[in-house]
Design an enzyme around this catalytic site. Structure first.
Site, PDB file in Angstrom:
ATOM      1  N   HIS A 431     -61.747  17.669  25.748  1.00  0.00           N
ATOM      2  CA  HIS A 431     -61.374  19.084  25.887  1.00  0.00           C
ATOM      3  C   HIS A 431     -61.722  19.651  27.270  1.00  0.00           C
ATOM      4  O   HIS A 431     -61.404  20.804  27.556  1.00  0.00           O
ATOM      5  CB  HIS A 431     -62.069  19.913  24.805  1.00  0.00           C
ATOM      6  CG  HIS A 431     -61.243  21.054  24.314  1.00  0.00           C
ATOM      7  ND1 HIS A 431     -60.043  21.407  24.875  1.00  0.00           N
ATOM      8  CD2 HIS A 431     -61.446  21.941  23.297  1.00  0.00           C
ATOM      9  CE1 HIS A 431     -59.539  22.450  24.245  1.00  0.00           C
ATOM     10  NE2 HIS A 431     -60.374  22.795  23.276  1.00  0.00           N
ATOM     11  N   ASP A 435     -55.991  20.498  26.863  1.00  0.00           N
ATOM     12  CA  ASP A 435     -56.028  21.642  25.953  1.00  0.00           C
ATOM     13  C   ASP A 435     -55.338  21.286  24.644  1.00  0.00           C
ATOM     14  O   ASP A 435     -54.642  20.268  24.523  1.00  0.00           O
ATOM     15  CB  ASP A 435     -55.372  22.867  26.595  1.00  0.00           C
ATOM     16  CG  ASP A 435     -53.953  22.586  27.062  1.00  0.00           C
ATOM     17  OD1 ASP A 435     -53.122  22.191  26.221  1.00  0.00           O
ATOM     18  OD2 ASP A 435     -53.687  22.740  28.268  1.00  0.00           O
TER      19      ASP A 435
END
Length: 461
Positions: A431, A435
């Protein structure tokens, strides 16, 4: 000596009539015994003294409560193993007491000998008199020896029971009703008869499940003999590499995404091609289709085929699609990879997978087979399970876990029920650079290839 005996007898009589706490008389020939705090279990080495139930000069009998201690896991009542007089308290309230160190000094009658120094850690006390009382946190609890024995066998504090007998005496029915409320269980009756004083007319007899309890046989407790020993082995081989890789993976913030894939058309296509592949000496599974579809998706979303440097300053986009496949072998978990999937056909991928699986089963995979991966798929469905939470293999930034294929009912566009071949997929992404929307779009593209495998022909190069 006769006078002392008579005095003790009169005190016991007074204790029955007026509920006067019994006192014992000891002579100067008594022997001082250090009562040590025994091992409470759970690896506890020290406890906090929360409350003393006795003071210096008090007489105690076996199983009388001495104090309550608090560990980081539970509160425990310490009871006496000796009959005697308390001569010294080694700790004050809120002091830290250590396991194996003296808790109190007790003067016992030397003519009776010294009992074992092992302490008793037990909540429900037992008395040797027909009717006695127990003093817990300032409250006197009346109960017969049979009732106390039943409470002790079931690890029940008498202070938590509300007695329904005369003068709030705790009856066996009170213990059984308490257990029924707490666990719904009905205990077998105590093998000895219980002496209960007659009730006044104003008192009502509580509902007693005695008859029901007697129908249940008394369980026989037998000690379990186990002779096994712990064994310590060094972490070596693939397991050692897994420790290193998974420790590094803990530094990565994982983003998870799951979806359901209808593989009905792919199942039919594989059945049609399986015989053709076998005629060429290759076993065709679903995995080559999964890998090729992933490669086509990576062409559209190259960030998933990248790596991030240790300082998180630069992202390197990999030109080759070296897609790893997690394998469960006798040596442990290994992840060889198929090199340059972007230029391979489904048949080429199937042939390479056959080679890697054969070498992996024999423990003969080379370093080149196990290094250089850029993206990974784990087919956990071959063992079982539907969803998983795959862990990224650094320096990669994404991984997928494939569940087992299940036949379930589904609705088509016309609202008709049909038999569908459903598989669940679980993705994990780094992450820090990926995204959720990117991961979802990649998954949707991969899903479209799997649900309509003929569409892959449009993007093959």
């Amino acid at each position: 000596m006769a006078a002392v005996t008579a005095l003790r007898s009169s005190c016991r009589t007074a204790g029955r009539l007026g509920h006067i706490k019994r006192k014992e008389f000891y002579f100067s020939c008594g022997q001082i015994v250090q009562f040590k705090l025994s091992d409470i279990g759970e690896g506890i080495t020290e406890v906090t003294v929360k409350e003393w139930y006795i003071k210096e000069g008090d007489s105690v009998s076996q199983f009388d409560s001495i104090c309550e201690v608090q560990s980081d896991k539970a509160s425990v009542t310490i009871t006496s193993r000796y009959d005697g007089v308390i001569r010294k308290l080694h700790y004050s309230i809120d002091d830290i007491a250590f396991v194996g160190k003296p808790l109190v000094d007790i003067e016992i009658d030397a003519s009776k000998g010294v009992a074992s120094e092992e302490d008793v850690v037990e909540t429900p006390p037992m008395s040797h008199e027909e009717h006695t009382h127990q003093e817990i946190k300032g409250h006197k609890t009346l109960a017969t020896p049979a009732v106390r024995r039943l409470a002790m066998e079931n690890n029940i504090k008498l202070s938590e029971i509300v007695g329904t007998g005369k003068d709030n005496r705790i009856l066996k029915e009170d213990i059984l009703n308490y257990l029924a409320k707490q666990t719904g269980a009905i205990l077998p009756p105590s093998p000895k008869a219980e002496i209960v004083p007659p009730l006044r007319k104003s008192e009502t007899v509580p509902a007693a499940p005695k008859d029901k309890a007697r129908k249940i046989p008394v369980p026989v407790s037998r000690p379990i003999v186990f002779s096994g020993k712990d064994k310590t082995e060094p972490v070596t081989g693939f397991q050692k590499a897994m420790v290193k890789t998974m420790s590094a993976a803990l530094k990565i913030p994982h983003f998870g995404y799951c979806d359901e894939i209808d593989l009905t058309q792919l199942v039919q296509l594989r059945e049609e091609l399986k015989a053709l592949a076998e005629s060429r000496g290759v076993k065709l599974s679903f995995m080559p289709f999964f890998i090729k579809a992933a490669s086509l998706g990576l062409l559209q979303y190259p960030i998933l085929n990248a790596s991030l440097d240790e300082n998180c300053q630069n992202v390197t986009y990999k030109a080759s699609h070296n897609i790893g496949v997690a394998m469960d072998t006798e040596q442990g978990l290994i992840v060889p990879n198929v090199k340059n999937v972007q230029v391979c056909s489904v048949f080429d991928i199937a042939a390479e997978l056959n080679r890697l699986q054969s070498l992996g089963s024999a423990g003969q995979l080379g370093t080149s087979d196990l290094t250089g991966g850029t993206f990974t798929l784990s087919n956990i469905g071959t063992i079982g399970g539907t969803y998983a939470k795959p862990v990224i293999l650094p320096p990669e930034v994404a991984i997928g876990a494939l569940g087992k294929i299940q036949v379930v009912p589904r609705f088509n566009g016309k609202g008709e029920v049909f038999k569908a071949q459903i598989m669940n997929v679980s993705w994990s992404a780094d992450h820090r650079i990926i995204d959720g929307a990117t991961m979802a779009r990649f998954s949707n593209l991969w899903k479209s290839y799997m649900e309509n495998p003929a569409s892959m022909l449009l993007d093959l190069k």
